[in-house]
Design an enzyme around this catalytic site. Structure first.
Site, PDB file in Angstrom:
ATOM      1  N   LEU A 505       0.813  -1.211   0.000  1.00 40.15           N
ATOM      2  CA  LEU A 505       0.000   0.000   0.000  1.00 40.15           C
ATOM      3  C   LEU A 505       0.845   1.259   0.000  1.00 40.15           C
ATOM      4  O   LEU A 505       0.414   2.311  -0.454  1.00 40.15           O
ATOM      5  CB  LEU A 505      -0.919   0.020   1.237  1.00 40.15           C
ATOM      6  CG  LEU A 505      -1.935  -1.112   1.344  1.00 40.15           C
ATOM      7  CD1 LEU A 505      -2.656  -1.047   2.678  1.00 40.15           C
ATOM      8  CD2 LEU A 505      -2.942  -1.039   0.198  1.00 40.15           C
ATOM      9  N   GLY A 506       2.048   1.168   0.547  1.00 42.34           N
ATOM     10  CA  GLY A 506       2.912   2.337   0.653  1.00 42.34           C
ATOM     11  C   GLY A 506       4.051   2.069   1.608  1.00 42.34           C
ATOM     12  O   GLY A 506       4.250   0.941   2.071  1.00 42.34           O
ATOM     13  N   GLY A 508       6.457   4.118   4.858  1.00 45.49           N
ATOM     14  CA  GLY A 508       6.745   5.268   5.701  1.00 45.49           C
ATOM     15  C   GLY A 508       8.046   5.085   6.440  1.00 45.49           C
ATOM     16  O   GLY A 508       8.890   4.251   6.069  1.00 45.49           O
ATOM     17  N   GLY A 509       8.220   5.877   7.497  1.00 45.04           N
ATOM     18  CA  GLY A 509       9.463   5.825   8.252  1.00 45.04           C
ATOM     19  C   GLY A 509       9.678   4.496   8.953  1.00 45.04           C
ATOM     20  O   GLY A 509      10.814   4.084   9.192  1.00 45.04           O
ATOM     21  N   PHE A 510       8.582   3.797   9.275  1.00 48.40           N
ATOM     22  CA  PHE A 510       8.686   2.509   9.949  1.00 48.40           C
ATOM     23  C   PHE A 510       9.054   1.413   8.970  1.00 48.40           C
ATOM     24  O   PHE A 510       9.886   0.547   9.256  1.00 48.40           O
ATOM     25  CB  PHE A 510       7.345   2.207  10.624  1.00 48.40           C
ATOM     26  CG  PHE A 510       7.324   0.936  11.443  1.00 48.40           C
ATOM     27  CD1 PHE A 510       7.633   0.971  12.785  1.00 48.40           C
ATOM     28  CD2 PHE A 510       6.989  -0.276  10.862  1.00 48.40           C
ATOM     29  CE1 PHE A 510       7.597  -0.202  13.547  1.00 48.40           C
ATOM     30  CE2 PHE A 510       6.955  -1.446  11.613  1.00 48.40           C
ATOM     31  CZ  PHE A 510       7.265  -1.402  12.963  1.00 48.40           C
ATOM     32  N   PRO A 512       7.474  -0.736   5.038  1.00 45.71           N
ATOM     33  CA  PRO A 512       6.377  -0.903   4.080  1.00 45.71           C
ATOM     34  C   PRO A 512       5.077  -1.341   4.768  1.00 45.71           C
ATOM     35  O   PRO A 512       5.099  -1.957   5.838  1.00 45.71           O
ATOM     36  CB  PRO A 512       6.895  -1.996   3.149  1.00 45.71           C
ATOM     37  CG  PRO A 512       7.873  -2.772   3.972  1.00 45.71           C
ATOM     38  CD  PRO A 512       8.508  -1.785   4.893  1.00 45.71           C
ATOM     39  N   VAL A 513       3.948  -1.009   4.132  1.00 48.07           N
ATOM     40  CA  VAL A 513       2.631  -1.399   4.616  1.00 48.07           C
ATOM     41  C   VAL A 513       1.936  -2.195   3.523  1.00 48.07           C
ATOM     42  O   VAL A 513       1.931  -1.788   2.352  1.00 48.07           O
ATOM     43  CB  VAL A 513       1.779  -0.164   4.988  1.00 48.07           C
ATOM     44  CG1 VAL A 513       0.414  -0.609   5.528  1.00 48.07           C
ATOM     45  CG2 VAL A 513       2.498   0.711   6.008  1.00 48.07           C
ATOM     46  N   LYS A 527       1.916  -3.581   8.787  1.00 43.62           N
ATOM     47  CA  LYS A 527       3.053  -2.663   8.745  1.00 43.62           C
ATOM     48  C   LYS A 527       4.294  -3.414   9.245  1.00 43.62           C
ATOM     49  O   LYS A 527       4.357  -3.843  10.388  1.00 43.62           O
ATOM     50  CB  LYS A 527       2.776  -1.422   9.598  1.00 43.62           C
ATOM     51  CG  LYS A 527       3.837  -0.352   9.440  1.00 43.62           C
ATOM     52  CD  LYS A 527       3.350   1.018   9.903  1.00 43.62           C
ATOM     53  CE  LYS A 527       3.268   1.133  11.400  1.00 43.62           C
ATOM     54  NZ  LYS A 527       3.075   2.532  11.840  1.00 43.62           N
ATOM     55  N   ASP A 624       4.809  13.219  14.799  1.00 40.49           N
ATOM     56  CA  ASP A 624       4.997  12.961  13.370  1.00 40.49           C
ATOM     57  C   ASP A 624       3.658  13.051  12.636  1.00 40.49           C
ATOM     58  O   ASP A 624       3.337  12.227  11.785  1.00 40.49           O
ATOM     59  CB  ASP A 624       5.629  11.590  13.154  1.00 40.49           C
ATOM     60  CG  ASP A 624       6.203  11.438  11.742  1.00 40.49           C
ATOM     61  OD1 ASP A 624       6.451  12.472  11.091  1.00 40.49           O
ATOM     62  OD2 ASP A 624       6.377  10.292  11.291  1.00 40.49           O
TER      63      ASP A 624
END
Length: 813
Positions: A505-506, A508-510, A512-513, A527, A624
């Site tokens: 899906l995308g 982020g900083g953590f 992939p999701v 996540k 954040d």
């Protein structure tokens, strides 16, 4: 004797010769002056010069020819009387109508924009003074009907531009012998859904109401549309309102009086005098907003003002003393979800529509659903009551100036929380018994359904070790006490097709999701902590601890986690509409977000932040907050996500300091970026950036104009130059026309939230009140990072990184 016969014959001949003081038309070279007049073909109307006893103040007017006393319906030079008794009306060679004084100076002109070859001036039987070409009886180059005075005749219309708001209006005289423009105006207000209003010096005094397909909703008399054919026409460019007579033998006029009263008269055949047919304001309840917000007014009640069901007086002491201007407030807050319902009010004058929103294509059921999706939506009604009703009309935040009509009116649906739905008035014993029986049957049915579901779940227990508890789970060096489901890694791999890129899906900083689906069919968002992530086990545990204990409709729900070998995975509810940035920064998808939905999202984010800052067990600072961390459910309701960088405080703590600056460029507050100081005001700053991004459809960190201003700087510039509407996303189009006040309020709030010094920024409780219109807005100060704070721009500034990933920044030594 013979001479006597001649005298009698001459006398008879003279009697039958028409008077040449009254003519039918004038052309260039002809004029109207002194006692010469224009008379309509059927001799209903007459036009000419007159005065009120002072020959040094002459007017050109139109009046009913054979009605005494003389009744004027239109005056050309009402504000510029001719200063002597020698006024002259001429038509120029190109068709311009002019009034000259004795010295030949023009004191009034029709300013006809279209030229004519052979123009003539004619007074029609309708009372309309026109300029047309001699050979063309249909095309009017100019007409008095386009410039109403204090009277509206059949066939005449008042008009307002939907683009500029400019309007024609009925305006009162100054005095009984001074027809100059007075203080009272009757016109169509085009803010929100157009409505007819009376104002005095710009202050709203009375509303005729919005159009319901038959008549203005504020008019009680049903006999009106049995005798008159009213028209209320809305196009993209203008709205107009007027009437025609169904019975042509009736003589009627509609006027605004010296004191702002609207009166409709009918001429009686017997006495040839005017009979008052209808007047407004008719009673105390017609006085604008006499009872304050969220109330109804009913002249048949004592007192006349009453709070809507589910509301209580804002100031009980003042209310009890008969001072109702403060109105009423909700007894219980809305649930802002599908648990809310609506109470039906019948026979109502609809509330002020100046901040309403409307759609012609929706039916009443669709209207209700649309209203439920927006927490600010407080009421809805049909736009048109004919043929069972059609269209949708919505009100937001507070409603004002609603009343019970003695006849006519229409249905209005007021939003209330679930707890108020059972408080219907007039609940008799028979109804109560019926409700109790129904409730008993419902309870029995629910018990049966619950038993069936439990048996089913028992047979569908997950395999051993597939799911456990994180309670007492050891994560490397520390032991955490968190009661939350823990999933097996193989379960996650199966759910995501082994973390297939097609399910991604995308990122982020953590990390992939992915979208996943459990064996029971439930969709989830997975996540997965990336090896290269700046975040690690500490942030993972931090997010699990925080989100597991948070419960709010505007926060994402954590379903469980997975800790196995080096894997750290969080499992969330799956939200079908992904994240906010997916919509507002995409040129195609941003068209799907109308202003009503954007405002709903802003309000939802604010409520979620308020919960984190003030209403949860511990005070939580997100650190954040950004558009990619705002997820949207199927109804476009926002949910704040990604708590890996959040910090908590207990008791009265509210500030912290760190050497490790975390967050995302464009959203970090200045005190945090420069000195590592963070507080709830850090989140407020981020919220302000998001608000301005939602309004503009542009990213703060990527927006640079020719002044090297980022989005905040640009917003500040257009605000100071009183051009705030230039900030609005062009894709919103006409969806903001009905909610311009809300848009401007959001821009104002956004600027308040991004002020440089944290103490100047409002807290989230104040922001929520501001969004609801319940708190005044102070003047904002300059936003953070404004160019002059770092010296003058050289024109060589470079934009910040556009990387979406949350960054860890280090303090300079």
């Amino acid at each position: 004797m013979e001479s006597f016969k001649v005298l009698v014959l001459c006398s008879l001949l003279f009697h039958f010769i028409p008077s040449f003081n009254s003519i039918d038309t004038i052309a260039p070279g002809q004029s109207i002056k002194d006692d010469k007049t224009l008379v309509s073909a059927g001799e209903t109307f007459e036009a000419g010069f007159f005065n009120f006893g002072d020959p040094n103040s002459q007017y050109l007017g139109i009046w009913y020819k054979d009605i005494s006393p003389r009744t004027f319906v239109w005056i050309a030079n009402r504000d510029t009387p001719v200063g002597n008794s020698s006024g002259v009306l001429n038509v120029t060679d190109v068709g311009n109508l002019v009034i000259l004084n004795g010295k030949g100076v023009i004191v009034w002109s029709s300013n006809t924009s279209t030229t004519a070859k052979k123009p003539i001036v004619q007074l029609l039987e309708s009372g309309n003074l026109i300029v047309r070409e001699e050979s063309n009886t249909e095309n009017f180059l100019w007409q008095s009907f386009d410039l109403p005075g204090d009277t509206l005749l059949p066939g005449m219309k008042i008009r307002s531009s939907m683009l500029s708001g400019k309007h024609t209006s009925m305006t009162s005289w100054r005095d009984i012998q001074d027809p100059g423009t007075g203080a009272y105006s009757y016109y169509i207000d085009t803010h929100g859904y157009p409505q007819v209003v009376i104002t005095k010096g710009g202050a709203l005094l009375y509303r005729g109401g919005s159009w319901n397909g038959n008549i203005l909703s504020g008019i009680a008399s049903e006999t009106l549309y049995k005798n008159f054919n009213f028209s209320f026409v809305i196009t993209d460019k203008e709205v107009s309102y007027g009437y025609e007579l169904l019975n042509k033998s009736i003589v009627s006029r509609y006027m605004i009086t010296l004191n702002g009263q609207i009166e409709r008269f009918i001429l009686t055949d017997q006495t040839k005098s005017w009979q008052l047919f209808l007047a407004g304001p008719a009673d105390r309840c017609d006085n604008y907003n006499i009872c304050g917000a969220n109330t109804t007014c009913d002249v048949n009640n004592t007192p006349i003002c009453e709070c809507l069901q589910g509301f209580i007086p804002k100031s009980k002491e003042q209310w009890d003393s008969g001072q109702w201007s403060d109105g009423c407030v909700r007894r219980v807050g809305l649930g802002c979800d599908n648990s809310d319902g609506f109470l039906k009010y019948q026979g109502m004058k609809l509330p002020n529509t100046s901040t309403s929103w409307y759609d012609r294509s929706m039916n009443l059921e669709e209207c209700e659903k649309f209203c439920l999706k927006n927490c600010s939506c407080i009421a809805y009604a049909n736009l048109d009551v004919r043929d069972g009703g059609s269209g949708c009309l919505l009100w937001f935040n507070n409603i004002v100036d609603m009343r019970k009509l003695t006849s006519g009116g229409q249905d209005l649906y007021i939003r209330v929380p679930a707890s108020e739905l059972g408080h219907n008035k007039g609940l008799n014993k028979k109804k109560l018994v019926g409700i109790l029986v129904g409730c008993t049957m419902f309870i029995v049915l629910m018990i049966i359904v619950t038993v069936v579901i439990l048996r089913r779940k028992k047979s569908e227990k997950p395999e051993k070790n597939q799911i456990g508890s994180l309670k007492n789970h050891t994560d490397n060096t520390r032991k955490e006490e968190i009661d939350i489901p823990i999933f097996d890694l193989s379960t996650m791999a199966n759910a995501t097709s082994n973390f297939s890129t097609s399910n991604k899906l995308g990122e982020g900083g953590f990390g992939p999701v992915y979208k996943g689906t459990l064996t029971n069919g439930q969709d989830i968002a997975v996540k997965r902590l990336s090896i290269n992530s700046g975040q690690g086990p500490k942030e993972f545990i931090n997010e699990v601890k925080l989100i597991a204990n948070l419960q709010h409709r505007n926060l994402v729900k954590l379903l469980g986690c997975c800790i196995q070998d080096d894997e750290r995975i969080l499992i969330y509810e799956f939200l079908t509409n992904r994240s906010l940035d997916y919509f507002i920064f995409d040129q195609a998808k941003k068209n799907l977000l109308l202003w009503a939905q954007r405002f709903q999202i802003i309000c939802g984010i604010a409520r979620g932040l308020l919960y984190l800052h003030e209403d949860s067990r511990l005070r939580i600072i997100h650190r954040d907050l950004k558009t990619s961390n705002i997820l949207l459910d199927e109804n476009m309701n926002p949910k704040i996500s990604d708590f890996g960088l959040a910090r908590t405080f207990g008791g009265d703590e509210g500030e912290g300091k760190t050497k490790r600056i975390v967050g995302t460029y464009g959203y970090i507050s200045p005190e945090y970026a420069a000195r590592g100081n963070f507080s709830v005001k850090s989140d407020v700053f981020s919220f302000g950036v998001i608000v301005l991004e939602i309004v503009s459809g542009k990213k703060n960190r990527e927006y640079y104009d020719h002044h090297d201003l980022d989005l905040l700087g640009h917003a500040w510039r257009v605000w100071c130059e009183e051009r705030p509407l230039e900030l609005i996303d062009e894709s919103l189009g006409e969806s903001i026309a009905a909610a311009e006040v809300d848009v401007l309020r959001c821009i104002h709030i956004g600027l308040l939230c991004v002020q440089e010094r944290p103490e100047y920024r409002p807290d989230m409780s104040a922001v929520v009140l501001m969004l609801n219109g319940e708190k005044s807005l102070p003047t904002p100060k300059e936003p953070a990072f404004y160019p002059h704070q770092f010296g003058s721009s050289s024109g060589n500034s470079k934009p910040h990184s556009t990387n979406e990933i949350s960054m860890s920044l280090l303090d300079a030594r």
